[in-house]
Design an enzyme around this catalytic site. Structure first.
Site, PDB file in Angstrom:
ATOM      1  N   ASP A  64       0.835  -1.190   0.000  1.00  0.00           N
ATOM      2  CA  ASP A  64       0.000   0.000   0.000  1.00  0.00           C
ATOM      3  C   ASP A  64       0.879   1.254   0.000  1.00  0.00           C
ATOM      4  O   ASP A  64       1.633   1.490   0.937  1.00  0.00           O
ATOM      5  CB  ASP A  64      -0.874  -0.049   1.255  1.00  0.00           C
ATOM      6  CG  ASP A  64      -1.954   0.998   1.220  1.00  0.00           C
ATOM      7  OD1 ASP A  64      -2.904   0.806   0.446  1.00  0.00           O
ATOM      8  OD2 ASP A  64      -1.829   1.998   1.929  1.00  0.00           O
ATOM      9  N   THR A  97      -3.254   5.800  -4.185  1.00  0.00           N
ATOM     10  CA  THR A  97      -2.139   6.559  -3.618  1.00  0.00           C
ATOM     11  C   THR A  97      -0.854   6.332  -4.405  1.00  0.00           C
ATOM     12  O   THR A  97      -0.137   7.280  -4.695  1.00  0.00           O
ATOM     13  CB  THR A  97      -1.902   6.165  -2.151  1.00  0.00           C
ATOM     14  OG1 THR A  97      -1.842   4.753  -2.071  1.00  0.00           O
ATOM     15  CG2 THR A  97      -3.014   6.663  -1.269  1.00  0.00           C
ATOM     16  N   THR A  98      -0.587   5.072  -4.746  1.00  0.00           N
ATOM     17  CA  THR A  98       0.641   4.796  -5.479  1.00  0.00           C
ATOM     18  C   THR A  98       0.592   5.505  -6.831  1.00  0.00           C
ATOM     19  O   THR A  98       1.558   6.158  -7.238  1.00  0.00           O
ATOM     20  CB  THR A  98       0.813   3.282  -5.698  1.00  0.00           C
ATOM     21  OG1 THR A  98       0.543   2.625  -4.467  1.00  0.00           O
ATOM     22  CG2 THR A  98       2.205   2.940  -6.145  1.00  0.00           C
ATOM     23  N   ASP A 393      -9.133   0.115   1.612  1.00  0.00           N
ATOM     24  CA  ASP A 393      -9.216   0.590   0.230  1.00  0.00           C
ATOM     25  C   ASP A 393     -10.553   0.204  -0.390  1.00  0.00           C
ATOM     26  O   ASP A 393     -11.215   1.018  -1.021  1.00  0.00           O
ATOM     27  CB  ASP A 393      -8.074  -0.009  -0.618  1.00  0.00           C
ATOM     28  CG  ASP A 393      -6.729   0.605  -0.281  1.00  0.00           C
ATOM     29  OD1 ASP A 393      -6.619   1.215   0.798  1.00  0.00           O
ATOM     30  OD2 ASP A 393      -5.793   0.470  -1.082  1.00  0.00           O
TER      31      ASP A 393
HETATM   32  P1  ADP Z   1      -2.857   2.444  -6.002  1.00  0.00           P
HETATM   33  O1  ADP Z   1      -2.218   2.709  -4.687  1.00  0.00           O
HETATM   34  O2  ADP Z   1      -2.553   3.520  -6.987  1.00  0.00           O
HETATM   35  O3  ADP Z   1      -4.282   2.100  -5.924  1.00  0.00           O
HETATM   36  P2  ADP Z   1      -2.462  -0.320  -6.698  1.00  0.00           P
HETATM   37  O4  ADP Z   1      -1.246  -1.121  -6.400  1.00  0.00           O
HETATM   38  O5  ADP Z   1      -3.688  -0.611  -5.950  1.00  0.00           O
HETATM   39  O6  ADP Z   1      -2.052   1.197  -6.571  1.00  0.00           O
HETATM   40  O7  ADP Z   1      -2.741  -0.485  -8.252  1.00  0.00           O
HETATM   41  C1  ADP Z   1      -3.778   0.184  -8.875  1.00  0.00           C
HETATM   42  C2  ADP Z   1      -3.705  -0.005 -10.369  1.00  0.00           C
HETATM   43  O8  ADP Z   1      -3.848  -1.380 -10.721  1.00  0.00           O
HETATM   44  C3  ADP Z   1      -4.843   0.727 -11.050  1.00  0.00           C
HETATM   45  O9  ADP Z   1      -4.345   1.400 -12.182  1.00  0.00           O
HETATM   46  C4  ADP Z   1      -5.774  -0.382 -11.449  1.00  0.00           C
HETATM   47  O10 ADP Z   1      -6.560  -0.053 -12.572  1.00  0.00           O
HETATM   48  C5  ADP Z   1      -4.809  -1.481 -11.742  1.00  0.00           C
HETATM   49  N1  ADP Z   1      -5.429  -2.815 -11.734  1.00  0.00           N
HETATM   50  C6  ADP Z   1      -6.119  -3.404 -10.737  1.00  0.00           C
HETATM   51  N2  ADP Z   1      -6.547  -4.636 -11.110  1.00  0.00           N
HETATM   52  C7  ADP Z   1      -6.105  -4.833 -12.374  1.00  0.00           C
HETATM   53  C8  ADP Z   1      -6.200  -5.908 -13.310  1.00  0.00           C
HETATM   54  N3  ADP Z   1      -6.844  -7.031 -13.019  1.00  0.00           N
HETATM   55  N4  ADP Z   1      -5.624  -5.739 -14.504  1.00  0.00           N
HETATM   56  C9  ADP Z   1      -4.962  -4.612 -14.787  1.00  0.00           C
HETATM   57  N5  ADP Z   1      -4.816  -3.569 -13.960  1.00  0.00           N
HETATM   58  C10 ADP Z   1      -5.385  -3.675 -12.765  1.00  0.00           C
HETATM   59 MG    MG Z   2      -5.186   0.480  -5.072  1.00  0.00          MG
END
Ligand code: ADP
Ligand code: MG
Length: 548
Positions: A64, A97-98, A393
């Protein structure tokens, strides 16, 4: 600085570090990018986790972004501003956030290139502002309405947010729990639907599997009843919330009681017992059959409470007292003398249950049906903690989705569509700002690029493929990280609330322009300033070596 050819005027204190112009800018950009690079590898479902070790040797394993940045000790002032981006993103949406941090880093990277070409920061900031407005316009157009009561969609939004958490294996169970909890506490206020996540209590208990995580209509206390003789289960509970010790007050001053013969001792003990007995009688008289006490309960008081068949818990947390008050309608009272029937709260049932190795108290069928709890179960403490972050989240995105009723496609689909729109828009603006708008377009592509990279896919191939799909009008084409190809994200249920992407763009472009406008860093001694010569080694203080 000479005043009339006399003594120089000293404005800054001795030991102040100062850096001006390009040096300051490139320093700031480097520090900000170091932070963004630190979290980049965690982005997306195939992102890696980080193990954070604090000064006490405590370990946190997480993916996270907000948590990582909270735990590490950042010193550089502009790096601190990036940490703020993550914080504000977390507060507004609870997710993304990331992405917000990575996007800020990338906006600054391209800005750095423009600075090198002697483009003035004001021009870059102007272009970024126009670009972010256009980006949000594009997002709004891409957004799709979520139908009211469409639980399937809400569930997919929850699943997407948890995709990157270690919870991902049991996402199905958790997504159901999350959607149920959030829809339960959602309230119609006028035309709007609002969700107050404070109504959802989260309790963690190690032991048992993730699949044992459940939703409870009511409140859970991580407490057992104080006395074996008390009933384990009370139906039609009348609850007294007491913020006072059920003990005989110890005197403030060190008093000594002189006892000369055994009858006096007995009298003294009798008096103490009498006082405790009176306290219990007051509780009994109010009609309460359950006591939740924020302070201690004396052994003798426990005995009398048990005799009266009253269920009692001691040393409840303040936050739990507040939740209980809201859920049951009880008033927290500080003085037993004032306790009346009117102060009591009600619940259908209160019951002690054994969960894992411990006993917990479940208060269900509360007066306020909007009080729900989620009991998180997991094999180890680290698993339970990371599950809680995943749930945070998911709860947040489902809340936002219900409140706004709009969603966009994830997996870099929205980002790619925005980049395309910006590249069309840039020439219509012209001038040097055009270059900044194009830089913004390049920067936002970091999302699909990083998702590909983290999934072990070739980012160049994937970017060619995703751009060509969008050129063909496939607005929702994104990176399918599981299949390793470009796919329609709606078809694959990779969806996110509109507000998350919107906030990512707003927060990152604001932070980037704020950092770009700085051309003078004046740091007082020990202010973690910006020493000349690039990124100081201490810019990311608490991070152990080899962690990035
Ligand atoms: P953040 O802290 O930004 O939410 P995450 O590590 O949760 O970072 O990653 C979020 C990203 O992963 C988003 O761009 C989301 O659309 C993408 N994502 C989530 N599930 C999938 C999936 N099954 N295939 C492709 N991208 C995905
Ligand atoms: Mg996320």
């Amino acid at each position: 600085m000479m005043a009339g050819g006399q003594q120089p005027i000293i404005v800054l204190k001795e030991g102040t570090k100062r850096e001006k112009g390009k040096g300051a800018q490139s320093n700031n950009i480097m520090a900000a990018r170091a932070i963004s690079d630190a979290v980049k590898s965690t982005l997306g479902p195939k992102g890696m986790d980080k193990m954070l070790v604090d000064g006490m040797g405590d370990v946190v394993v997480t993916n996270d972004g907000a948590t990582i940045l909270k735990e590490i000790d950042v010193e550089h002032p502009s790096a601190k501003m990036i940490v703020e981006v993550a914080k504000s993103q977390d507060e507004e949406c609870g997710d993304g956030t990331t992405s917000a941090v990575v996007l800020t880093g990338e906006l600054l990277k391209y800005a750095g290139e423009l600075l090198e070409q002697n483009i003035h920061p004001t021009v870059i900031c102007g272009g970024y502002k126009l670009a972010s407005q256009k980006a949000i316009e594009t997002l709004d157009k891409l957004a799709i309405n979520i139908k009211q009561g469409d639980k399937k969609t809400l569930r997919n939004i929850a699943m997407t947010s948890m995709a990157s958490k270690s919870a991902s294996a049991e996402k199905d169970i958790l997504a159901d729990v999350v959607v149920e909890a959030v829809t339960k506490v959602a309230e119609k206020v006028g035309k709007k639907t609002l969700v107050d996540l404070d109504n959802i209590q989260i309790q963690k208990k190690q032991g048992g599997g993730i699949q044992n995580t459940e939703i409870i209509d009511g409140i859970i206390l991580d407490k057992e009843r104080v006395h074996e003789g008390m009933p384990k289960n009370v139906k039609n509970a009348k609850i007294a919330l007491i913020n006072a010790a059920l003990e005989v007050k110890k005197t403030e001053v060190d008093a000594r009681i002189q006892i000369q013969d055994p009858t006096q001792l007995q009298a003294f003990l009798d008096e103490e017992e009498g006082m405790l007995k009176k306290m219990v009688a007051k509780i009994k008289k109010s009609g309460a059959n359950v006591v939740i006490c924020q302070k201690g309960i004396d052994d003798i008081a426990q005995h009398y409470l048990a005799k009266e068949g009253i269920f009692a818990v001691r040393r409840a947390k303040k936050s739990d007292m507040e939740k209980l008050s809201k859920a049951t309608g009880a008033k927290v009272i500080a003085n037993l003398d004032g306790l009346t029937n009117k102060d009591l709260g009600t619940a259908g049932q209160i019951e002690e249950q054994k969960i894992g190795e411990d006993k917990m108290t479940f208060i269900t069928g509360c007066k306020n049906p909007k009080a729900v709890s989620i009991l998180i179960r997991g094999t180890t403490e680290h698993v339970v903690d990371e599950l809680e972050r995943g749930l945070h989240d998911a709860l947040s995105v489902v809340k936002v989705a219900i409140e706004d009723g709009k969603m966009t496609a994830g997996g870099g689909a929205a980002a790619t569509a925005i980049a395309m729109a910006l590249r069309d828009y840039a020439p219509t603006v012209g001038g040097r700002e055009q270059m900044a708008i194009e830089a913004f377009a390049n920067a936002i592509e970091i999302i699909p690029k990083t998702l590909s990279e983290n999934a072990g896919l070739d980012p160049i191939d994937m970017m060619l493929e995703i751009r060509s799909a969008h050129k063909k009008g496939k607005k929702y084409a994104g990176i399918n990280v599981i299949a390793g190809k470009v796919d329609d994200m709606f078809k694959h249920n990779v969806i996110e609330p509109l507000r998350v992407s919107r906030q990512e763009i707003e927060a990152s472009s604001e932070a980037a322009t704020m950092i770009l406008r700085i051309d003078d860093i004046i740091a007082s001694k020990g202010g973690g300033g910006a020493p000349a010569g690039g990124m100081p080694p201490g810019a990311m203080g608490g991070m152990p070596p080899g962690m990035m």
